[in-house]
Design a protein around this motif. Structure first.
Motif, short mmCIF file in Angstrom:
data_model
loop_
_atom_site.label_atom_id
_atom_site.label_comp_id
_atom_site.label_asym_id
_atom_site.label_seq_id
_atom_site.Cartn_x
_atom_site.Cartn_y
_atom_site.Cartn_z
N GLY A 204 -2.93 15.64 -10.10
CA GLY A 204 -1.95 16.62 -9.65
C GLY A 204 -1.95 16.87 -8.16
O GLY A 204 -1.50 17.91 -7.69
N LYS A 205 -2.46 15.91 -7.42
CA LYS A 205 -2.57 16.06 -5.96
C LYS A 205 -1.40 15.39 -5.24
O LYS A 205 -0.85 14.40 -5.68
N PHE A 206 -1.05 15.95 -4.11
CA PHE A 206 -0.03 15.44 -3.22
C PHE A 206 -0.66 14.34 -2.36
O PHE A 206 -1.76 14.51 -1.85
N VAL A 207 0.02 13.22 -2.20
CA VAL A 207 -0.54 12.09 -1.45
C VAL A 207 0.24 11.89 -0.15
O VAL A 207 1.46 11.75 -0.16
N MET A 208 -0.48 11.88 0.96
CA MET A 208 0.13 11.71 2.28
C MET A 208 -0.68 10.68 3.05
O MET A 208 -1.90 10.61 2.91
N ILE A 209 0.02 9.88 3.88
CA ILE A 209 -0.67 8.86 4.66
C ILE A 209 -0.01 8.74 6.02
O ILE A 209 1.15 9.08 6.21
N TYR A 210 -0.75 8.24 6.98
CA TYR A 210 -0.24 7.97 8.33
C TYR A 210 0.03 6.48 8.47
O TYR A 210 -0.72 5.64 7.97
N CYS A 211 1.11 6.16 9.17
CA CYS A 211 1.34 4.78 9.61
C CYS A 211 2.17 4.86 10.89
O CYS A 211 2.69 5.91 11.24
N ASP A 212 2.27 3.76 11.59
CA ASP A 212 3.02 3.77 12.85
C ASP A 212 4.26 2.90 12.80
O ASP A 212 4.82 2.55 13.84
N ASP A 213 4.72 2.58 11.60
CA ASP A 213 5.84 1.65 11.45
C ASP A 213 6.78 2.15 10.36
O ASP A 213 6.33 2.50 9.26
N VAL A 214 8.07 2.19 10.65
CA VAL A 214 9.07 2.68 9.69
C VAL A 214 9.10 1.81 8.43
O VAL A 214 9.19 2.33 7.32
N ASN A 215 9.02 0.51 8.59
CA ASN A 215 9.05 -0.37 7.42
C ASN A 215 7.83 -0.15 6.52
O ASN A 215 7.93 -0.19 5.30
N LYS A 216 6.69 0.08 7.13
CA LYS A 216 5.48 0.36 6.35
C LYS A 216 5.64 1.69 5.62
O LYS A 216 5.21 1.83 4.47
N ALA A 217 6.28 2.66 6.27
CA ALA A 217 6.52 3.95 5.63
C ALA A 217 7.38 3.76 4.37
O ALA A 217 7.11 4.34 3.32
N LYS A 218 8.42 2.93 4.47
CA LYS A 218 9.27 2.65 3.31
C LYS A 218 8.45 2.02 2.19
O LYS A 218 8.62 2.37 1.01
N GLN A 219 7.56 1.12 2.56
CA GLN A 219 6.71 0.48 1.55
C GLN A 219 5.82 1.51 0.86
O GLN A 219 5.68 1.50 -0.36
N TYR A 220 5.23 2.41 1.65
CA TYR A 220 4.37 3.43 1.07
C TYR A 220 5.15 4.34 0.12
O TYR A 220 4.67 4.69 -0.94
N PHE A 221 6.37 4.72 0.51
CA PHE A 221 7.19 5.54 -0.39
C PHE A 221 7.47 4.81 -1.69
O PHE A 221 7.42 5.40 -2.77
N SER A 222 7.74 3.51 -1.59
CA SER A 222 8.03 2.74 -2.81
C SER A 222 6.79 2.62 -3.70
O SER A 222 6.91 2.40 -4.90
N MET A 223 5.61 2.78 -3.12
CA MET A 223 4.36 2.73 -3.89
C MET A 223 4.06 4.07 -4.56
O MET A 223 3.14 4.16 -5.36
N GLY A 224 4.82 5.11 -4.20
CA GLY A 224 4.61 6.41 -4.82
C GLY A 224 3.97 7.46 -3.95
O GLY A 224 3.67 8.56 -4.43
N ILE A 225 3.75 7.16 -2.68
CA ILE A 225 3.18 8.16 -1.79
C ILE A 225 4.23 9.25 -1.59
O ILE A 225 5.42 8.99 -1.46
N ASP A 226 3.78 10.50 -1.57
CA ASP A 226 4.68 11.64 -1.49
C ASP A 226 5.21 11.92 -0.09
O ASP A 226 6.33 12.39 0.08
N SER A 227 4.41 11.65 0.92
CA SER A 227 4.82 11.92 2.30
C SER A 227 4.13 10.94 3.24
O SER A 227 2.97 10.58 3.03
N VAL A 228 4.86 10.53 4.27
CA VAL A 228 4.32 9.59 5.26
C VAL A 228 4.57 10.17 6.65
O VAL A 228 5.68 10.57 6.96
N THR A 229 3.52 10.20 7.45
CA THR A 229 3.65 10.58 8.84
C THR A 229 3.81 9.28 9.63
O THR A 229 2.94 8.43 9.58
N VAL A 230 4.95 9.15 10.31
CA VAL A 230 5.24 7.91 11.04
C VAL A 230 5.08 8.19 12.54
O VAL A 230 5.92 8.85 13.13
N GLY A 231 4.02 7.69 13.12
CA GLY A 231 3.78 7.85 14.54
C GLY A 231 3.09 9.17 14.86
O GLY A 231 2.99 10.07 14.03
#
Length: 76
Positions: free
Chosen positions: A29-56
């Motif tokens: 029941g936890k919220f999953v967030m990750i950092y990346c520095d690339d918009v395309n990588k952020a899209k990939q993380y969202f497609s994997m089920g990550i709830d939020s991505v910090t880009v840059g």
């Protein structure tokens, strides 16, 4: 470096670990967030089920915004 693949952000070993973490966190029941520095990588993380991505980082985003402002001012 703990996985023995430093800097290899596309390595299947790392991506499998990320998927495992996402699944375990969501089961708990936890919220999953990750950092990346690339918009395309952020899209990939969202497609994997990550709830939020910090880009840059905030400073990089501010610098980019100011550069865009300067370009618009010069175009005027």
């Amino acid at each position: 470096t703990a996985m023995g693949i430093p800097g290899q952000f596309e390595n299947p070993k790392l991506m499998n670990a990320v998927e495992t973490i996402i699944e375990a966190a969501h089961r708990a029941g936890k919220f999953v967030m990750i950092y990346c520095d690339d918009v395309n990588k952020a899209k990939q993380y969202f497609s994997m089920g990550i709830d939020s991505v910090t880009v840059g980082l905030d400073v990089g985003i501010l610098i980019e915004a100011y550069k865009n402002k300067v370009v618009k001012i010069r175009e005027s």
